[in-house]
Design an enzyme around this catalytic site. Sequence first.
Site, PDB file in Angstrom:
ATOM      1  N   ASN A  15      41.527  78.281-114.157  1.00 50.89           N
ATOM      2  CA  ASN A  15      41.605  76.823-114.065  1.00 50.89           C
ATOM      3  C   ASN A  15      41.542  76.402-112.604  1.00 50.89           C
ATOM      4  O   ASN A  15      41.390  77.241-111.711  1.00 50.89           O
ATOM      5  CB  ASN A  15      42.876  76.304-114.750  1.00 50.89           C
ATOM      6  CG  ASN A  15      44.132  76.938-114.179  1.00 50.89           C
ATOM      7  OD1 ASN A  15      44.442  76.789-113.003  1.00 50.89           O
ATOM      8  ND2 ASN A  15      44.860  77.667-115.021  1.00 50.89           N
ATOM      9  N   LYS A  73      60.529  72.561-124.971  1.00 50.69           N
ATOM     10  CA  LYS A  73      60.698  73.713-124.083  1.00 50.69           C
ATOM     11  C   LYS A  73      62.124  73.844-123.548  1.00 50.69           C
ATOM     12  O   LYS A  73      62.420  74.784-122.811  1.00 50.69           O
ATOM     13  CB  LYS A  73      59.719  73.608-122.904  1.00 50.69           C
ATOM     14  CG  LYS A  73      58.242  73.485-123.317  1.00 50.69           C
ATOM     15  CD  LYS A  73      57.752  74.684-124.119  1.00 50.69           C
ATOM     16  CE  LYS A  73      56.341  74.496-124.621  1.00 50.69           C
ATOM     17  NZ  LYS A  73      55.326  74.500-123.569  1.00 50.69           N
TER      18      LYS A  73
END
Length: 398
Positions: A204, A335
Amino acid sequence: MKTIIVGVSGSIAAYKVCELVRTLKKNNYDVEIIMTHNATKFISPLTLGALINKPVLIDDFDKEGYKIKHISYAKKADCFVIVPATANIIGKIANGICDDVLTSTFIAATCPKLIAPAMNVNMYDNLATQRNIERCKTYGIKFVEPGYGLLACGDTGRGKLADLNQIMAMIEYCLCNKPLKNKRVLITAGPTQEAIDPVRYITNHSSGKMGYALAKRAFELGAKVTLITGPTNLDFPYGVKVIQIKSASEMFETVKSKYQKQDYIIKAAAVGDYRVKEIAQDKIKKKDDILQLELIKNDDILAYLGQHKTDQIICGFAMETKNLIDHAKEKFIKKNCDLLVANNLNEPGAGFKNDTNKVTFIAKDKIQQIELMTKNNLSDLILKELIKIKEEKHVNSN
């Protein structure tokens, strides 16, 4: 404006002080320079004086001969650095000898002090020099260790003046309060690379700048910092333990081996969500118009940390292109973070590769928008927010 006193002693590396002084001035520090008489043989006081637009101090008395200056200089110093420092000047300081204006001012100063040695390798390795260095450290004086390489005398070894970026990092360290003293901070940064074959990989656009800025600032605030980084083009932050990885799996295994001993964990890395199921042993040859790759999901490092945390403070990052707050809030809850730093890739000045960022803090009962700022300044805000969260948790637990 904070005042930095730069002491210069008689080493060939004295010419490098010019660039250090320029950098200090660029960063809006008030700079005073004190030189030994031997230092003036290597670089002109006029040169250094021109850089700070004021006289350089060489003698303790002014032209009229009645005003002693070493005390007044010592009192206004916020940090005192001797660069380069010879074996002679280190020996004097170690043994409390004040026979010139530099040593007199240095010993009179009560501010944080820093020494950057530069000398012949045999002089540096000499037992007397090493004993003097260790004695100085017992006084609370910090050192920037010299580098290894070809020296001016022709010898090769340790004795080169440290890189100026390292010296600047230690000056910043000396100037900061230490709210993270003795705390352990684990930071992930950069991209991951998922191999397709021996030649190609999936990655990325992450530059690692945010994670590296966080590591640098955490060190300045006194933390013991471990930086787990994917491949970047950045210089490693000074004073930080760096572990290099490539794949998401490597990062996951490294984080798992380190996280339990940490006080703070900051997941700033852009970790690949998927990897190739089977990496080709040989280079895939170009044959058809379409190449199909079967991808499988990587382990979710942030989710693992949220599930297994004890008293660690965990900070995650979220990069979105739409519905930023909704997606970020969902991720924060899912998360089990203590803080989520969210940014929109489409915001001008935000996201990958920029030196700036514009983010939103998501925390328990809190959504705070942070205006565009440098990643260095943002790292300071993030760390202060994490310290605040930890303090609040401690109060509530009592």
